[in-house]
Design a protein around this motif. Structure first.
Motif, PDB file in Angstrom:
ATOM      1  N   SER A   1       0.847  -1.186   0.000  1.00  0.00           N
ATOM      2  CA  SER A   1       0.000   0.000   0.000  1.00  0.00           C
ATOM      3  C   SER A   1       0.883   1.237   0.000  1.00  0.00           C
ATOM      4  N   PRO A   2       0.348   2.371  -0.460  1.00  0.00           N
ATOM      5  CA  PRO A   2       1.133   3.608  -0.466  1.00  0.00           C
ATOM      6  C   PRO A   2       1.622   3.995   0.925  1.00  0.00           C
ATOM      7  N   LYS A   3       0.875   3.620   1.951  1.00  0.00           N
ATOM      8  CA  LYS A   3       1.241   4.007   3.314  1.00  0.00           C
ATOM      9  C   LYS A   3       2.545   3.377   3.766  1.00  0.00           C
ATOM     10  N   PHE A   4       2.801   2.130   3.351  1.00  0.00           N
ATOM     11  CA  PHE A   4       3.958   1.400   3.851  1.00  0.00           C
ATOM     12  C   PHE A   4       5.071   1.226   2.828  1.00  0.00           C
ATOM     13  N   GLY A   5       4.764   1.307   1.532  1.00  0.00           N
ATOM     14  CA  GLY A   5       5.789   1.202   0.511  1.00  0.00           C
ATOM     15  C   GLY A   5       6.174  -0.232   0.188  1.00  0.00           C
ATOM     16  N   LEU A   6       6.827  -0.400  -0.966  1.00  0.00           N
ATOM     17  CA  LEU A   6       7.223  -1.730  -1.409  1.00  0.00           C
ATOM     18  C   LEU A   6       8.275  -2.354  -0.502  1.00  0.00           C
ATOM     19  N   SER A   7       9.066  -1.525   0.164  1.00  0.00           N
ATOM     20  CA  SER A   7      10.098  -2.069   1.043  1.00  0.00           C
ATOM     21  C   SER A   7       9.481  -2.870   2.182  1.00  0.00           C
ATOM     22  N   ARG A   8       8.337  -2.430   2.695  1.00  0.00           N
ATOM     23  CA  ARG A   8       7.669  -3.159   3.770  1.00  0.00           C
ATOM     24  C   ARG A   8       7.120  -4.490   3.250  1.00  0.00           C
TER      25      ARG A   8
END
Length: 286
Positions: A51-58
């Motif tokens: 999700s945009p809130k956490f980003g692909l790194s998460r």
């Protein structure tokens, strides 16, 4: 007999047992999600959202946890969160290093794309042109429509996406008749991919009501309320049981009855409850 309980064809119970054994459990990379992943069975398939809130790194962080624990991993990849071709290649490389061979590609919820990709089909075009490890690629479908995209655009996008995909994952649904009607229409329009049915896990109905309205499946939730006395059950603190819906879906499949490939269980990070429900259903049919 209600609309949610059509005549059950022979073999439905065994087919349901097979689907339960092969269910994908979706985990959201919130605080505590690593522990949720480790609560899945050792043979589980775990899908990790983005999700945009956490980003692909998460997403990658939690995919690593699942892979290191021996789980089969299905990362979600939202097109609107990928900046460019180089970023896509880097994501592919990182999940390939984890041994991932199954990817679920969505458009994503970000209002403003991070880069060049506005929808899943654009990213899938670039993915198809590069070397990757994926033997399975899933894309989303919406049996009860999308809150922000009209039906004509949904069908157009789905037909375009299926040339690069191997299966569909449906939006969470509670109305088996709506699901099977959509599936019949999909086949008539030339959509041939098998479907993994998106189903809520055994979540408290009060929480499920809140979550369903938030993600845009309020129409299906209203059906659930009409058929099963939702308000009263919410007040009594009861938990949703997905089994009747799933049996009705299997009973109502069009064609040869092999359109449903599996289940995609929205756990809402209540993995222990989902695992207990799966074990109970298996035990009841052993």
């Amino acid at each position: 007999m209600t609309a949610e309980q059509p005549a059950t064809p022979p073999g439905t119970a065994q087919r349901l047992l097979q689907l339960l054994d092969e269910a994908t459990l979706e985990v959201i990379p919130l605080k505590g999600a690593q522990e949720q992943i480790l609560r899945t069975s050792e043979k589980a398939t775990v899908a990790v959202t983005c999700s945009p809130k956490f980003g692909l790194s998460r997403t990658l962080e939690h995919c690593t946890v699942a892979a290191n624990a021996g789980r089969r991993v299905v990362p979600h990849l939202a097109a609107r969160m990928v900046r460019d071709h180089a970023s896509l290649r880097d994501f592919v490389r990182q999940v390939a290093d984890l041994g991932v061979t199954d990817l679920y590609v969505i458009g994503g919820d970000a209002e403003t794309p991070a880069g060049k990709y506005h929808e899943a089909a654009e990213l899938l075009d670039d993915l198809a042109a590069m070397e990757h490890p994926f033997t399975r690629i899933g894309v989303g479908c919406y049996p009860e429509g999308h809150p922000h995209i009209d039906d004509d655009r949904l069908w157009e996008a789905l037909l375009r996406k299926q040339s690069h995909a191997t299966y569909l994952v449906s939006q969470m649904c509670f109305d088996a008749t709506a699901f099977t009607s959509w599936l019949t229409q999909a086949r008539a329009r030339g959509v041939t991919l098998p479907v993994r049915v998106g189903v809520s896990g055994p979540v408290k109905l009060a929480k499920l009501t809140e979550l369903s309205l938030r993600i845009g499946v309020g129409q299906s939730l209203r059906f659930l309320g009409k058929q099963h006395g939702l308000v009263g059950n919410v007040l009594m603190g009861r938990t949703y049981d997905p089994a009747p819906f799933l049996r009705a879906v299997l009973a109502g499949q069009p064609g040869r009855g092999d359109d449903v490939e599996g289940l995609h269980v929205f756990t809402f990070n209540q993995v222990a409850a989902c695992q207990d429900w799966l074990d109970t259903q298996r035990g009841a049919r052993a």
